[in-house]
Enzyme design. Structure first.
Site, mmCIF file in Angstrom:
data_model
loop_
_atom_site.group_PDB
_atom_site.id
_atom_site.type_symbol
_atom_site.label_atom_id
_atom_site.label_comp_id
_atom_site.label_asym_id
_atom_site.label_seq_id
_atom_site.Cartn_x
_atom_site.Cartn_y
_atom_site.Cartn_z
ATOM 1 N N HIS A 60 -6.944 9.298 -0.751
ATOM 2 C CA HIS A 60 -7.584 9.151 0.563
ATOM 3 C C HIS A 60 -6.833 9.733 1.771
ATOM 4 C CE1 HIS A 60 -5.423 5.150 0.305
ATOM 5 N NE2 HIS A 60 -5.073 5.517 1.511
ATOM 6 N N ASP A 109 0.636 5.199 -0.101
ATOM 7 C CA ASP A 109 -0.217 6.390 -0.080
ATOM 8 C C ASP A 109 0.352 7.392 -1.088
ATOM 9 O OD1 ASP A 109 -2.190 5.637 1.798
ATOM 10 O OD2 ASP A 109 -0.695 5.806 3.375
ATOM 11 N N HIS A 149 0.853 -1.185 0.000
ATOM 12 C CA HIS A 149 0.000 0.000 0.000
ATOM 13 C C HIS A 149 0.892 1.239 0.000
ATOM 14 C CE1 HIS A 149 -3.635 2.287 0.681
ATOM 15 N NE2 HIS A 149 -3.035 2.940 1.654
ATOM 16 N N ASP A 198 -7.893 1.174 2.372
ATOM 17 C CA ASP A 198 -7.519 2.102 3.448
ATOM 18 C C ASP A 198 -8.378 3.361 3.501
ATOM 19 O OD1 ASP A 198 -5.926 2.997 5.548
ATOM 20 O OD2 ASP A 198 -4.587 4.096 4.236
HETATM 21 ZN ZN LIG Z 1 -3.580 4.683 2.704
#
Ligand SMILES: [Zn+2]
Length: 1030
Positions: free
Chosen positions: A576, A261, A259, A371
């Site tokens: 997000h 970001d 993951h 997430d």
């Molecule tokens: Zn995230």
């Protein structure tokens, strides 16, 4: 061998653990033997740079000598190292690693290519030079190491989410060559699995003891100084691990994942390098582990790597071809699941799926959003319209109050669309392939007996990192061993197909997936929220006007590529941690810069399209104007007419649906606005629809619906009451507003400037006033009531300098209803106004888009806004959340000037009958006013599209993707009703074909067009897309 009778469980277990401990007894234990001989590097030199530069630029840098133990920085800088070494001849036949142990995130470059990401926090410190050194291999090697001066999670000062420390230093602890003892590594992995099984399988299970005694036997068998003894220890391990499971055992589908970001505690620019570091390491693992499968979402990140690391990208495509590197998600980024508009969500998929199709030859079949802070109840329909029937997330495991009752279920949206949904029961997207995680996956699963498959995403995440060889080695040993679930390295398709194999027992969850946490993120970073809303509106307007201009005017070029670029910027900012406002200051600055770019380039595109369509010229200022309306209904509004003299002239005008009116003489209002100042400083405004009274503090003491003779403000209460709350969450500052903030409510009662009249009436009445919030913060408002307008509008400016305070505005009403209604993407949902159960109570702060409504039968009140998303409606009080002031991860969040507008609209009938939806659109889409050319002397109107039913909203008009001679229009049913209606168009449409959200025709059959009308039918909240061929 001595007979073993009764042994102490704790001592036996701890003995085995100490035997492989990286901390204790490493001088005599097995872990201490992992590395053999070592050899320092020959030379090490470096230079520091403030910017993120290319390899080609870096190698020409001014390198000076460096040594192990040196520190580099400050934060966000990059240190480039040149490293040379010679591998000792006597290491022939050995596995040789280059070990780099430093703070910060490193990328190893060899022969001008990135080859390995090395990050201590991500448990990667070795670049494998040779698995079995031969004489033929190059022994003299030169490498470059690019060290980013930031951690996997940025550089928070004191805690992870604190604002970054700008002066961090990053130390190099080790740079050397070592011999890696693969046999020791294998045995360590065996030990780890077996001791963990002893530890975590319950003592009620005899398998736990079998593991314990196996580990003990292995320690006894193993002489660390004599590698020849390792084989026997491994035989004990194999014999134990190969005792198989029964057929009924749960199957865990392990998929590598990382993951990343797209921006969070680090800026967008660093994410590009995070992707490269993480994915190049993934490719190294794929070379050694042909069954290793890695899932990768977010088209934007792949696009970044494509432009910045073309060689690496080509390798990724090769592994994608082999089926090991698997693209998932279908969206441009993993966006916020609540705040983007319906059309934005469609574009996330449209841009994402087009990219995946073009670059990887396929559309993604799974929506992947592990997430994100909650999921809109319109997502199932949007997913299905974009070719996706499967959904994976896990974030609801973060719920503070209620445990979500399923891990595998059908999720049903507001239109009835259902998608197969899975939450990996391990409640994480960054597993490490450990025994405990597998046991928890089985234990947590809420659908036991209904579902026998779970997903298991392994790899360091959030800041990147990804899977490690150790994770793969562990999972390999646990494929089928008694006491643990079965484990298979799997693809998302294999996993979901297994679920789809038997869905007869699955339950259905209808409506939103509300996250009972992070509810402050609907309000934090007001500038980002406003940027999002305004840019969504401007892009819609550009597309509509450009489409009309392209059809009506020869030679007008629809700005497809510019629009794609602007959309992609907007979609990126919907990531997000950006749109929710939970990122560091530099990300906010980047996001605001992108919004400004969309706004300024968008303004230019819009102006060009309007001029082309209307022919007028902004420089000319005659008496007459053209007024353009992009919304699909007729509007009667007060506008400000530009005049040569520069002064403002207000006029009431009427404009048709998706079209324009040339206005030569304004309308006379049937009932002018009358403004009356009363003794004591209160003011009354009345327009024949409403009569509203304000006290000297600008609070509504009365709001009367004249037709219905219904008072909206309860006796003794005040509407437009600003209230301030203490806002100190438990940890996640920018994210969370806790329930207890409600206990600290303080109404704002100090006026700085009492109410005074600005517009004395006629077509508009308006007043202004100023309130004190604190010594440093104030609120200035202009309150407007226009002729023919059913709402009171509050144009608000706030000077905001607070710490951990939350500003809201309240409207107590005389409406009684157990539910309030909130606009969401392409529709609306209801949430309770009471707090009966913990599920109701946990919704003390909720999100909505342009409006919320509280209605009883026959009457209601709507609260509209132009850039806010946080609401609460408790009992009869409607509250709009305005500004927060968290200090982490951005210490400057929301400080400064803010402008926003909201409106209160009492209405008869239902919200649908009162056109609440339309009025909320109107507030967000002001009419475009363009001076008409001097030759224009007669009033005229033109409408491109109109729809018979007010239930159906024409949301989008755009040029079809990759087709010049076609438009795409998107409509949705907004009332929650089944509708038969028609669309009228004055455009020369030859054919109309229904298509999906990706603009793929759904049938070969065209709709019939009769008399410029297309028959339409809709089910509740249905979104439909038409391809119009010209
Ligand atoms: Zn995230």
């Amino acid at each position: 061998m001595a007979a073993l009778v009764l042994k102490n469980r704790r001592a036996t277990l701890e003995r085995a653990e100490k035997f492989v401990s990286p901390v204790y007894f490493t001088d005599v234990n097995l872990r201490g033997r992992l590395f053999g001989a070592n050899c320092p590097v020959e030379s090490l030199s470096c230079f520091l740079t403030e910017s993120r530069i290319s390899y080609e630029t870096a190698v020409n840098g001014d390198f000076t000598a460096a040594k192990v133990g040196d520190s580099f920085g400050p934060t966000w800088w990059t240190s480039w190292f040149r490293v040379t070494f010679s591998i000792p001849q006597e290491w022939k036949g050995k596995e040789v690693h280059f070990v780099w142990e430093s703070e910060g995130e490193a990328m190893v470059w060899r022969n001008s290519s990135p080859v390995q990401g090395l990050t201590k926090e991500g448990e990667k410190m070795s670049y494998i030079l040779s698995e079995n050194l031969t004489d033929e291999e190059a022994h003299s090697v030169e490498l470059y190491v690019e060290l980013a001066c930031n951690g996997l999670f940025g550089a928070g000062q004191g805690s992870m989410i604190a604002p970054p420390d700008p002066q961090c230093k990053f130390t190099l602890h080790k740079a050397e060559l070592v011999v890696f003892n693969r046999d020791v590594h294998e045995l360590l992995t065996d030990f780890e699995i077996i001791t963990d099984m002893a530890k975590y399988i319950g003592t009620e299970n005899q398998r736990s003891y079998q593991a314990l005694y196996t580990a003990n036997k292995m320690v006894n068998a193993c002489d660390v100084a004599d590698p020849a003894t390792f084989a026997e220890a491994r035989r004990f391990a194999d014999a134990f691990l190969q005792q198989k499971n029964g057929e009924s055992q749960h199957v865990v589908h392990a998929m590598g994942h990382c993951h990343i970001d797209s921006a969070w505690l680090w800026p967008y620019e660093e994410t590009i390098r995070k992707c490269a570091r993480s994915w190049v390491s993934v490719l190294r693992l794929m070379e050694k582990n042909p069954s290793f499968v890695f899932t990768c979402s977010q088209a934007q990140q792949l696009e970044w790597v494509k432009s910045w690391y073309p060689g690496l990208y080509a390798e990724i495509q090769e592994y994608a071809e082999k089926g090991q590197f698997i693209v998932v998600g279908g969206t441009w980024v993993e966006m916020d699941g609540n705040l983007p508009s319906g059309e934005s969500m469609v574009r996330q998929f449209l841009q994402g799926q087009a990219f995946f199709q073009q670059e990887f030859g396929r559309h993604c079949a799974e929506f992947w959003l592990p997430d994100t802070f909650g999921y809109s109840a319109q997502l199932p329909q949007i997913m299905k319209g974009c070719g996706i029937t499967r959904f994976l997330t896990q974030k609801l495991s973060w719920n503070l109050v209620n445990e979500f009752p399923h891990h595998t279920f059908f999720w049903e949206g507001i239109d009835g669309s259902r998608v197969l949904t899975h939450f990996p029961p391990g409640n994480s997207y960054e597993m490490h392939g450990k025994v405990e995680e597998l046991l928890n996956t089985v234990k947590n699963n809420k659908d036991k007996g209904r579902v026998n498959h779970s997903a298991f995403l392994f790899g360091f995440g959030d800041g990147g990192g990804g899977p490690t060889q150790e994770m793969l080695d562990r999972l390999h040993r646990m494929q089928n061993t008694d006491g643990l679930p079965r484990v298979q390295l799997s693809t998302p398709d294999t996993f979901f197909s297994a679920l789809e194999g038997d869905t007869t027992m699955l339950c259905t969850w209808a409506g939103e997936l509300f996250l009972e946490l992070h509810n402050g993120s609907y309000t934090t970073q007001a500038k980002i929220k406003k940027g999002n809303r305004k840019c969504e509106c401007i892009l819609r307007s550009i597309e509509i006007v450009s489409s009309l201009a392209a059809v009506q005017k020869d030679g007008f070029q629809y700005p497809s590529s510019q629009l794609q670029q602007l959309w992609r910027l907007l979609l990126l900012n919907q990531f997000h941690d950006v749109l929710p406002g939970t990122c560091i200051q530099s990300v906010v600055e980047d996001a605001v810069k992108y919004y400004e770019e969309i706004q300024s380039n968008g303004d230019k595109l819009l102006k060009e399209a309007i001029q082309c369509l209307l022919g007028g010229c902004v420089q000319e200022t005659g008496r007459n104007v053209n007024v353009l309306n992009t919304l699909p209904w007729e509007r009667t509004e007060v506008i400000s007419m530009p005049r040569l003299e520069g002064e403002e002239v207000l006029a009431l005008i009427k404009v048709p649906s998706v079209g324009f009116a040339t206005v030569t003489s304004p309308m006379v209002p049937p009932h002018p606005v009358i403004v009356t100042v009363q003794e004591g400083g209160s003011v009354t405004m009345e327009n024949g629809i409403l009569r509203v009274e304000f006290d000297s503090l600008g609070r509504m003491t009365s709001l009367l619906h004249l037709l219905y003779k219904r008072e909206t403000v309860p006796e003794g209460s005040h509407g437009n009451q600003f209230v301030l709350f203490d806002d100190v969450p438990l940890y996640w500052d920018a994210w969370d507003v806790m329930d207890y903030h409600l206990e600290t409510r303080k109404p704002m009662l100090q006026g700085l400037q009492p109410v005074e009249v600005v517009c004395p009436g006629g077509v508009r009445g308006s007043i202004r006033h100023t309130l004190r919030v604190s010594d440093t913060s104030r609120i200035r408002q202009e309150v407007t009531l226009d002729a023919c307008c059913p709402y009171v509008k509050f144009k608000t400016e706030v000077e905001w300098h607070e710490a951990h305070k939350f500003l809201k505005v309240e409207f107590p009403t005389t409406v009684h209803s157990p539910n309030a209604t909130y606009e969401i993407q392409f529709g609306h949902i209801q949430r309770p106004t009471h707090r009966n159960t913990s599920w109701d109570w946990a919704r003390y702060e909720v999100w909505g888009h342009k409006w919320a409504d509280l209605s009883e039968h026959g009457f209601g009140v709507a609260l509209l806004n132009d850039c806010k998303y946080g609401y609460s409606v408790h009992r009869n009080v409607m509250t709009l959340s305005l500004l927060r002031s968290p200090k982490s991860p951005d210490a400057t969040a929301d400080m400064g000037q803010h402008q926003f507008t909201y409106a209160i609209m009492p209405h008869t009938g239902s919200l649908q009958e009162a056109n609440v939806i339309q009025f909320a659109y109107n507030i967000n889409y002001p009419l475009h006013i363009v001076p008409a050319g001097p030759g224009v002397c007669a009033s005229s109107t033109w409408s491109a599209f109109s729809i018979q039913s007010p239930a159906v909203v024409l949301e989008t008009i755009k040029q079809a993707e990759n087709k010049n001679k076609a438009l795409v229009i998107r409509l949705y049913e907004s009332h929650g009703s089944t509708v038969e209606t028609w669309l009228h168009t004055s455009l020369p449409i030859k054919q109309a074909i229904w298509c999906d959200l990706l603009e793929k025709p759904l049938t070969a059959k065209c709709c019939s067009i009769n008399d410029s009308r297309i028959e339409l039918s809709f089910t509740p909240f249905q979104i439909r897309t038409l391809l119009l061929l010209l």
